[in-house]
Design a protein around this motif. Structure first.
Motif, PDB file in Angstrom:
ATOM      1  N   UNK A 112       0.823  -1.199   0.154  1.00 40.67           N
ATOM      2  CA  UNK A 112      -0.016   0.008  -0.160  1.00 40.67           C
ATOM      3  C   UNK A 112       0.928   1.155  -0.010  1.00 40.67           C
ATOM      4  N   UNK A 113       2.111   1.282   0.916  1.00 36.48           N
ATOM      5  CA  UNK A 113       2.685   2.228   0.910  1.00 36.48           C
ATOM      6  C   UNK A 113       3.418   2.653  -0.549  1.00 36.48           C
ATOM      7  N   UNK A 114       3.800   1.725  -1.109  1.00 34.47           N
ATOM      8  CA  UNK A 114       4.671   1.638  -2.416  1.00 34.47           C
ATOM      9  C   UNK A 114       3.710   2.223  -3.503  1.00 34.47           C
ATOM     10  N   UNK A 115       2.423   1.539  -3.577  1.00 36.45           N
ATOM     11  CA  UNK A 115       1.264   2.392  -4.447  1.00 36.45           C
ATOM     12  C   UNK A 115       1.074   3.775  -4.170  1.00 36.45           C
ATOM     13  N   UNK A 116       0.945   4.102  -2.977  1.00 33.12           N
ATOM     14  CA  UNK A 116       0.697   5.452  -2.643  1.00 33.12           C
ATOM     15  C   UNK A 116       1.736   6.489  -2.897  1.00 33.12           C
ATOM     16  N   UNK A 117       3.082   6.158  -2.726  1.00 34.95           N
ATOM     17  CA  UNK A 117       4.134   6.807  -3.258  1.00 34.95           C
ATOM     18  C   UNK A 117       4.031   6.891  -4.480  1.00 34.95           C
ATOM     19  N   UNK A 118       3.743   5.932  -5.423  1.00 32.92           N
ATOM     20  CA  UNK A 118       3.667   6.183  -6.708  1.00 32.92           C
ATOM     21  C   UNK A 118       2.741   7.225  -6.989  1.00 32.92           C
ATOM     22  N   UNK A 181       1.849  -2.835  -9.147  1.00 37.20           N
ATOM     23  CA  UNK A 181       1.811  -1.708  -8.524  1.00 37.20           C
ATOM     24  C   UNK A 181       2.065  -0.626  -9.845  1.00 37.20           C
ATOM     25  N   UNK A 182       3.276  -0.743 -10.601  1.00 35.62           N
ATOM     26  CA  UNK A 182       3.306   0.083 -11.556  1.00 35.62           C
ATOM     27  C   UNK A 182       2.393   0.192 -12.724  1.00 35.62           C
ATOM     28  N   UNK A 183       1.624  -0.660 -12.995  1.00 36.09           N
ATOM     29  CA  UNK A 183       0.749  -1.047 -14.051  1.00 36.09           C
ATOM     30  C   UNK A 183      -0.616  -0.221 -13.619  1.00 36.09           C
TER      31      UNK A 183
END
Lengths: 219, 219
Positions: A112-118, A181-183
């Motif tokens: 979740x944190x990774x996605x939010x950062x992106x 996450x990227x996509x």
DNA sequence: GGCGGCCTTGACCATCCGGTCAAGTTCGTG
DNA sequence: CACGAACTTGACCGGATGGTCAAGGCCGCC
């Protein structure tokens, strides 16, 4: 009158592209980050190659020499942006899973944190995406990605060892998480996702977590 | 003596960049695909922007005019490569799920075929990846990606309707599948995956299917 | 108040880039 | 064999591009 010699000798073993490593005053530090910020935006909007050094300095309204006072080349600037961004992403994720014990929840909150950062750093996300496709920068980005994957693998392995999730290749899983996450952040948060409705960063983060956890058939 | 007028009038409605649309002899068609093949390799190896038209024609050993006889610009060539590749990918996937009735198996075989295509066409995969990051080509690639996602959504929806998989947002799932496929083929089949052992195309395809189906917690 | 190092200027350079074009060659067809 | 269309050549053009540098202004510190 005279000018400080341009070529700072690199630390040996450092193959190419090193920062000038000057003593900066407060004013200098400010100018430097102004260059970084503006260049980040231009690189993200127009692309790295199409953005010229002249574009950057003209956009800020300074002479060209200013650029080469702070950075030894356009490539070095870009590498610096990448390195800083990767560090920031990692720190954000570490902080997010700080007080959590359950391995599965650590994984989920990390995702979740990774996605939010992106979602919160769309420019930097685009720069990552480009850097992976350019021979000059793959190497730089691989270093950070390896660390990133290693972090995720650690938690996945812990969850496997605790019998909380099935025993599957954690490295592959970590890369899968990265890909999702990227996509999804790209699709739903950047310009024009392919026939998809706009969503908030939190909704997308939940979506990413859900898909990473269950796939299309799970649960 | 005289030269055929250069500017072929575009079909109206076609905004920019159109092929010269000449009558080609067998020799001409061969030259054209020679240019496409060589350019594809150079674009994939060195990047689109760093590869100049001069690089391409010099590499083949012909004059510069040859390039502009077959393509109206470097951009047009690249767009053409993308379009052809997307069509080929789609055809490959359609063929792979030809005789299958079970929706879930259709999804799985579609994913596998997609992953195998990526594995067998690493140059084109890299070109896709780059095209997504460059403003001039996002539009072109979005068209194909939309179709690609729509195909997957169709089968996912069928599986949901048949009660074979849980009812979750099929569009998001389709994008998730795409992300996993890209990331894993890149990691395991392109140069230097981040701390991961080399695998065969079939192994990677299986991995992709497994992760897309189950996520990290499923089953 | 002056000295020295940080910062800025902007003309300049060599090179390269995408694209044009007048001229010439190849080749299938009649 | 002649003719015209398909194809090829390579010099050339205007305009970038990344990068350099001599010179001068700014500013903190002694």
């Amino acid at each position: 009158m005279s000018v400080v010699p341009r070529q700072t000798t690199n630390a040996p073993g450092d193959p190419a592209a090193a920062a000038p490593e000057r003593k900066l005053t407060a004013r200098g530090r400010e100018r430097r980050s102004q260059l970084i910020d503006y260049a980040t935006k231009r690189f993200a909007d127009d692309g790295f190659h199409p953005t010229s050094v002249a574009d950057i300095v003209d956009g800020i309204g300074v002479g060209k020499g200013v650029f080469y006072w702070y950075f030894s080349s356009k490539e070095e600037l870009f590498t610096e942006i990448l390195r800083t961004a990767q560090t920031d992403l990692r720190r954000t994720q570490r902080k997010a899973i700080g007080g959590i014990d359950d391995p599965v929840r650590r994984i989920e909150e990390g995702i979740r944190a990774g996605a939010l950062w992106m979602a919160n750093n769309p420019d930097l996300r685009r720069l990552f995406e480009f850097a992976r496709t350019d021979e000059s920068f793959v190497k730089a980005i691989r270093i950070g990605q390896r660390r990133h994957v290693a972090d995720a693998v650690e938690h996945l392995q812990a969850a496997i060892d605790a019998g909380l999730i099935p025993d599957r290749d954690p490295v592959a899983l970590a890369h899968g998480i990265l890909g999702v996450t990227n996509q999804l952040t790209m699709t739903y948060l950047d310009g024009a996702g392919g026939g998809a409705t706009k969503r908030s960063a939190e909704e997308v983060a939940d979506l990413v977590v859900s898909i990473c956890r269950n796939g299309f058939a799970g649960e």
